[in-house]
Design a protein around this motif. Structure first.
Motif, mmCIF file in Angstrom:
data_model
loop_
_atom_site.group_PDB
_atom_site.id
_atom_site.type_symbol
_atom_site.label_atom_id
_atom_site.label_comp_id
_atom_site.label_asym_id
_atom_site.label_seq_id
_atom_site.Cartn_x
_atom_site.Cartn_y
_atom_site.Cartn_z
ATOM 1 N N GLU A 177 -10.407 4.196 4.016
ATOM 2 C CA GLU A 177 -9.055 3.828 3.591
ATOM 3 C C GLU A 177 -8.476 2.735 4.486
ATOM 4 O O GLU A 177 -7.882 1.761 3.999
ATOM 5 C CB GLU A 177 -8.139 5.045 3.610
ATOM 6 N N GLN A 178 -8.647 2.889 5.798
ATOM 7 C CA GLN A 178 -8.145 1.876 6.726
ATOM 8 C C GLN A 178 -8.786 0.514 6.452
ATOM 9 O O GLN A 178 -8.107 -0.524 6.478
ATOM 10 C CB GLN A 178 -8.417 2.321 8.166
ATOM 11 N N ALA A 179 -10.095 0.525 6.198
ATOM 12 C CA ALA A 179 -10.802 -0.726 5.928
ATOM 13 C C ALA A 179 -10.354 -1.341 4.607
ATOM 14 O O ALA A 179 -10.238 -2.573 4.490
ATOM 15 C CB ALA A 179 -12.314 -0.479 5.917
ATOM 16 N N GLY B 186 -5.135 -0.909 -8.127
ATOM 17 C CA GLY B 186 -4.856 0.446 -7.676
ATOM 18 C C GLY B 186 -6.138 1.170 -7.306
ATOM 19 O O GLY B 186 -7.182 0.967 -7.937
ATOM 20 N N ILE B 187 -6.073 1.998 -6.280
ATOM 21 C CA ILE B 187 -7.213 2.833 -5.905
ATOM 22 C C ILE B 187 -6.746 4.273 -5.734
ATOM 23 O O ILE B 187 -5.702 4.525 -5.144
ATOM 24 C CB ILE B 187 -7.904 2.330 -4.610
ATOM 25 N N THR B 188 -7.497 5.196 -6.319
ATOM 26 C CA THR B 188 -7.274 6.621 -6.089
ATOM 27 C C THR B 188 -8.524 7.177 -5.430
ATOM 28 O O THR B 188 -9.622 7.091 -5.985
ATOM 29 C CB THR B 188 -6.913 7.388 -7.380
ATOM 30 N N ALA C 3 0.845 -1.194 0.000
ATOM 31 C CA ALA C 3 0.000 0.000 0.000
ATOM 32 C C ALA C 3 0.874 1.235 0.000
ATOM 33 O O ALA C 3 1.748 1.377 0.833
ATOM 34 C CB ALA C 3 -0.904 0.009 1.229
ATOM 35 N N ILE C 4 0.674 2.069 -0.947
ATOM 36 C CA ILE C 4 1.405 3.318 -1.042
ATOM 37 C C ILE C 4 0.401 4.439 -0.879
ATOM 38 O O ILE C 4 -0.450 4.647 -1.732
ATOM 39 C CB ILE C 4 2.131 3.461 -2.390
ATOM 40 N N GLU D 296 -2.303 -7.369 -4.472
ATOM 41 C CA GLU D 296 -1.313 -6.319 -4.237
ATOM 42 C C GLU D 296 -2.036 -4.994 -4.493
ATOM 43 O O GLU D 296 -2.608 -4.794 -5.565
ATOM 44 C CB GLU D 296 -0.129 -6.459 -5.194
ATOM 45 N N ALA D 297 -2.056 -4.122 -3.514
ATOM 46 C CA ALA D 297 -2.820 -2.883 -3.642
ATOM 47 C C ALA D 297 -1.907 -1.671 -3.673
ATOM 48 O O ALA D 297 -0.937 -1.584 -2.918
ATOM 49 C CB ALA D 297 -3.816 -2.740 -2.499
ATOM 50 N N VAL D 298 -2.225 -0.737 -4.546
ATOM 51 C CA VAL D 298 -1.563 0.562 -4.589
ATOM 52 C C VAL D 298 -2.613 1.585 -4.154
ATOM 53 O O VAL D 298 -3.599 1.804 -4.852
ATOM 54 C CB VAL D 298 -1.042 0.887 -6.004
ATOM 55 N N VAL D 299 -2.426 2.178 -2.994
ATOM 56 C CA VAL D 299 -3.446 3.018 -2.377
ATOM 57 C C VAL D 299 -3.028 4.474 -2.450
ATOM 58 O O VAL D 299 -2.018 4.878 -1.869
ATOM 59 C CB VAL D 299 -3.681 2.598 -0.901
ATOM 60 N N LEU D 300 -3.811 5.264 -3.168
ATOM 61 C CA LEU D 300 -3.504 6.668 -3.404
ATOM 62 C C LEU D 300 -4.638 7.571 -2.936
ATOM 63 O O LEU D 300 -5.791 7.140 -2.847
ATOM 64 C CB LEU D 300 -3.258 6.910 -4.899
ATOM 65 N N ASP D 301 -4.306 8.812 -2.678
ATOM 66 C CA ASP D 301 -5.293 9.807 -2.268
ATOM 67 C C ASP D 301 -5.072 11.071 -3.091
ATOM 68 O O ASP D 301 -3.960 11.611 -3.137
ATOM 69 C CB ASP D 301 -5.146 10.118 -0.776
ATOM 70 N N ALA D 302 -6.142 11.560 -3.729
ATOM 71 C CA ALA D 302 -6.033 12.758 -4.566
ATOM 72 C C ALA D 302 -6.079 14.051 -3.765
ATOM 73 O O ALA D 302 -5.853 15.125 -4.321
ATOM 74 C CB ALA D 302 -7.150 12.757 -5.615
ATOM 75 N N GLY D 303 -6.407 13.966 -2.490
ATOM 76 C CA GLY D 303 -6.459 15.170 -1.673
ATOM 77 C C GLY D 303 -7.474 16.190 -2.153
ATOM 78 O O GLY D 303 -7.294 17.395 -1.953
#
Length: 315
Positions: free
Chosen positions: A48-50, A32-34, A7-8, A62-69
């Motif tokens: 996000e935690q869940a 991937g999730i944004t 997770a990034i 394998e997850a790539v976890v992103l946030d667009a803010g």
């Protein structure tokens, strides 16, 4: 099996992935999730935690976890980065349902299925997504209107605090509320609507202005409880009583206010269910399963009368 979550959590468009090697007996997927804006409220933080927990629990993900803010340009760049990484699927919680459509089209053209979570994209982008996983926001707004009708016994003057402008959830909840209110209790009048941007402090300021402008506010509809409690706090500070507060997405603060008898009702929605449903929808799509295009989960009404049937929200 040794594959684990990677997770990034990033606010930038740069994506770095850690790699753990392992032999797989089953199909492994890089997903991937944004997200929209993790820091804006506790619902998104808990989501996000869940999501991370659900991905960690699945050894084939394998997850790539992103946030667009909350920045649509950043989210578009994140989608493009995920395309470049050649992920197996992209989950998007849109910052703006209209603006992200071209980037979603790019993912579709690259052969990457896109699952939209929580808040849908504009209808013109429906051809480019595999499924929407989340609440039925139109129905949520309609259910909130029915609660308002009950609270006011069919007549009165109300104000509305909507969510983030351009955000599909905000648009749909407002539409569902207004359409159903006109049908169910046409003698309830919406005097004014202003955005609260899902923010409690801003919503409190919006309500303060409403209280100065209007002497006869019988009810307040807020697009979520975070904003609704901000409005409640403004009314309490001003000594204005007898106002019915109706929200959606029942937050812990809304649940507590119901328990004190200060908040009439809301719509119960779990960010944990939301996150887990999104990840499972992506996996099901990749596994070739038959997934509904609009994959809704249940969001019932919650009021002072039935709140004992529901657990206090964790967000």
């Amino acid at each position: 099996m040794t594959s684990k979550l990677k997770a990034i959590i990033a606010g930038t468009t740069a994506v770095a992935a850690l790699s753990l090697a392992g032999a797989a007996a089953a199909q492994e997927y890089k997903i991937g999730i944004t997200q929209n804006n993790v820091g804006v409220d506790s619902y998104q933080t808990t989501y996000e935690q869940a999501f991370i927990s659900a991905a960690e629990a699945n050894e084939n993900v394998e997850a790539v976890v992103l946030d667009a803010g909350g920045d649509v340009a950043r989210q578009i760049a994140q989608i493009q980065d995920l395309i470049q990484q050649n992920v197996d699927a992209i989950i998007i919680w849109p910052t703006n349902g209209q603006a992200v459509v071209p980037a979603v089209r790019q993912a579709k053209n690259a052969g990457i299925p896109v699952i939209v979570t929580n808040s849908n994209i504009a209808e013109e982008g429906f051809d480019f997504i595999a499924s929407f996983s989340g609440p039925n926001n139109i129905q949520q707004g309609a259910s909130s209107a029915e609660l308002m009708c009950e609270a006011l016994d069919g007549s009165g003057n109300i104000v509305q605090i909507s969510g983030q402008p351009g955000y599909t959830t905000a648009i749909e909840r407002q539409k569902g509320f207004e359409d159903r209110l006109a049908e169910a209790c046409p003698d309830v009048t919406i005097m004014e609507t202003q955005p609260g941007d899902w923010n409690r402090e801003k919503s409190q300021r919006v309500m303060e202005a409403f209280l100065v402008k209007y002497d006869n506010i019988d009810g307040v509809y807020a697009g979520d409880d975070n904003m609704g409690v901000g409005a409640l706090n403004a009314a309490k500070a001003a000594g204005r009583e007898g106002i019915a507060f109706i929200g959606a997405t029942n937050f812990a603060v809304g649940y507590e206010a119901m328990g004190r008898g200060e908040y009439y009702g809301s719509i119960y929605q779990s960010p944990v269910d939301d996150a887990e449903a999104a990840l499972q929808t992506a996996i099901d799509v990749l596994d070739g399963k038959d997934v509904p295009f609009l994959n809704y989960f249940e969001t019932p009404k919650i009021t002072q009368e039935n709140m004992g049937e529901f657990s206090k929200p964790v967000f």
